[in-house]
Design an enzyme around this catalytic site. Sequence first.
Site, PDB file in Angstrom:
ATOM      1  CG  ASP A 149       3.791 -13.406  20.433  1.00  0.00           C
ATOM      2  OD1 ASP A 149       3.910 -13.507  19.188  1.00  0.00           O
ATOM      3  OD2 ASP A 149       3.073 -12.551  20.979  1.00  0.00           O
ATOM      4  CG  ASP A 169       1.160 -13.126  17.500  1.00  0.00           C
ATOM      5  OD1 ASP A 169       2.220 -13.016  16.827  1.00  0.00           O
ATOM      6  OD2 ASP A 169       0.611 -12.149  18.044  1.00  0.00           O
ATOM      7  CG  ASN A 179      -1.737  14.926   7.412  1.00  0.00           C
ATOM      8  OD1 ASN A 179      -1.750  16.127   7.155  1.00  0.00           O
ATOM      9  ND2 ASN A 179      -2.584  14.070   6.831  1.00  0.00           N
ATOM     10  CG  ASP A 201      -5.964  15.792   7.002  1.00  0.00           C
ATOM     11  OD1 ASP A 201      -5.974  14.589   6.692  1.00  0.00           O
ATOM     12  OD2 ASP A 201      -5.348  16.663   6.352  1.00  0.00           O
ATOM     13  CG  ASP A 237       3.022   9.362   7.792  1.00  0.00           C
ATOM     14  OD1 ASP A 237       3.713   8.760   6.961  1.00  0.00           O
ATOM     15  OD2 ASP A 237       1.774   9.448   7.719  1.00  0.00           O
ATOM     16  CD  GLU A 281       6.136  10.159   3.919  1.00  0.00           C
ATOM     17  OE1 GLU A 281       5.881   9.392   2.985  1.00  0.00           O
ATOM     18  OE2 GLU A 281       5.284  10.466   4.781  1.00  0.00           O
TER      19      GLU A 281
HETATM   20 MG    MG Z   1       4.059 -11.855  17.613  1.00  0.00          MG
END
Ligand code: MG
Length: 645
Positions: free
Chosen positions: A53, A55, A131, A315, A351, A393
Site C-alpha cells: 500500500d 506506506d 514466553n 514473562d 519463540d 526455537e
Molecule cells: Mg504497507
Amino acid sequence: MKSSLILSLLLAAGLSACKPVTPEGGSQSTLPSNQKGADITYQINVYSFADSDGDGYGDIKGITEHLDYLDALGATALWLSPIQTCASYHGYDVLDYSSINPRLGTEADFKELIDKAREKNIDIYMDYVLNHSGRGEWFSSATSSESSPYRSFYVLSDNPTADVAAGRVDNYAGASSPGMGSWHKISGGDVGYKGRLHFSLNWGAKTITVTKSDDSPQSSNPAASKWLWIGSAGAVGLYETSSGLFEITIDVDTDWGFLVRSSLSSWDDGTKWGGDGGSITLGTPFKLNSSTAADITFGGSSTWYFASFDASMPDLNYGPYAKASESEAFKTLAESADKWIRMGVNGLRLDAVMWIYQEQADANASFLAQWYDRCNATYKARGGEGDLYMVGEAFTETARVAPYYKGLPSLFNFSYWWTVKDRIGRAKGNDFARTVLWFRDQYKPYRSNFIDAIKLSNHDEDRTGNDLGRSLPKMKLAGALLLTSPGKPFIYQGEELGYWGEKSRGDEFIRSPMKWTREGRIASGAFGGKIDIGMLGPEISVEAQLEDEDSILRMYKAFARARNTCPALSHGQMAEVTSRIDALALWTMSYGGQTVLVAHNFGNTPVQTALPEYKLTKTVVSNGEYSVKDGTLSLGPFASAVFEQ
Ligand code: MG
C-alpha cells in the site's frame, strides 16, 4: 496438500526418477505447484518483505502479491514474523494475541493469504510468542490491581529473593536462579533518578553506597574491571581508589535504576549484581547479590515482575509446569491460537521455548507437550490433514535441543548452521555427513519421528553472507548444502539473494528489506534509516538475479526444484560415503528404491576423486564447475553435484 500426499502422487505418477534441473529452462520457469514434494519453508519478516500500500512497511497483502515468487522458489510453507498487535516493529512483544497488527493488514487480508497460498500448496506458519507478552492491557491490569483477572498471567513478587528461595516462583521450575533475565520494579513512584551522584562499591563486602555529590563529574574509566550499568548510558567504568574499593561521580539520568557488572563480555551468572527486591537509600550501604540481581531502584512501588528478555517484555506465568494447561494464561493464549488454526493456519513457530521455565528442559518439554496437544486437537477438529506442524526455537547446541523433542515434533537445528560455516571456513567437508547424522542420532531417543528443522542464519543471527566473508561461491555452497541435507530446510528472507548483515550494527541490519526490482522502492519504513544501501544495490535485486543464470537466486531455485521433484533428496535416508579428500563431502540419500549421490567441495581449490562404485552419468542438479571422466569426478572450488544412481 501435505507433502507426504504429494510424495505419494509423485511416486504414483512415475516421477520417482529425479528430473535433471540444470540448465534451468528460462528465468521464469516454475514447477507446477502440485508437484512440490519437499518441505521447504521460507522465513518472512512481514514488515520488510513487500509493501502493498505504499506506506513503506511490508504487509500481509505484499506477501500475497508475491506468492508466485515464493512458489517458483519451491516454498511449501511460509513462517511469518509475528503479525499480531504489538508495540515494536518486529512483533515479539504482543499486546493482543487475537488481533492482527493494523500496520500489517486485516484479518481478511490474512485469510486471503492463507487461501491463495493454499492454491499453490503453500502452508502458513504463525510465529507464536509464549514466553512473554508486551506491556499492554493485560500487564496494566495485572499490576494495578490484586483482583485483576490477569494478575496470575505474570511473574509478580513483593520479595523476589524470599519467593525464589521458598520455591514460590513457578517460572524458575525449582532452579535457584534464572538462566537469563531480571526482576524489574513495577512503575509507580520514583523508580529512577536524575542528578549527580557518587558511587562507592566495596567489592569485598559486596555493598554499594550512593550519595548526592557536588563534585565534578568523572568520565567512564576505560580500564575498569567493575562497571555500573545505568539508565540508557549502558556501562560506566569505576575507578579503583584503594584495594577492593571502586568509586565514581557521575550525572545520572535513569528511569529504572542501575546494576553492577563484573564483566562486560558476558551476562552469565555471577557477573551481574543487583538487589534482592528492595530500593537503595542514599547514604546507606546496599547489599548486592548476583542470584536475584534485581534492578537497584531509588524507590517506587514494592512489587516486582520478572522478564527473561527486555523489561518491555514481561514473562508470562503458567504456574507449576505439570499442570500448565490449567493456568489462565495458557487457556487464554490457547483460545487465540484456536482462532488462527481454525482460520487455516497449518503450523506454529514457538519463540524462545527454553525460557518459559528458565532452561529447565523437562519442565519446558512438559509445557510444550501440553501446548502442542491442545493446538493439534483444534487442528484435527478443523479437519486438518495429518498433524499440526509446530517448531520450537531452542537457541542452543544440538545435545541441549534434543530433550525438547519430548514436547514438540520439530525444533530448529542451530548447530547445523554453525557446522556449515565452521566447515566451509576450514575447507573441511569429509566429516559433514557424519556430523549431520550425529545430530539426528541425538534426537532419536526423544522422538523417533522428529522433524529436524535445518537452517542457515535467521533474524537473530549474523547473516550467512556475513559469516562467509560475503563470498558468493561460499554462500551458494551453503545453500546447496541446506537443500541436499536430510530434514526440513528453512530459507531466511534474503539468503537466496546473498544478503549480508551484522547483528552488532543493530538487528535491522540482519532483517533487511527485499529488493524486488533494480530501481524500485523497498519496505524500509520499520528501520528508521538503519539500511545498508551499499548492499541493496540494483544487482542484488530479484529482477537482476532472475536474469542472471549464475546468480545465487537461480542456484536456490535449481536446488529447491531438485528437492521438490526428487523424493530421495527430500525424504531420503542419509548415508556417509567415505571421502579421502579433506574438502570433499560425499553422501547418498535413499528413498523408495531411489538413491542419489551428493558431492560438495568445501575448499577453494579443485578436487578429484575416482568413484567406481557410483554412476556419474545422470546429473540431478549442480552448482559451480564440475566434470566426469572415466568414473572420476572433478569438482571446482565450492562446487556441488548430485547424481542419480
Ligand atoms: Mg504497507
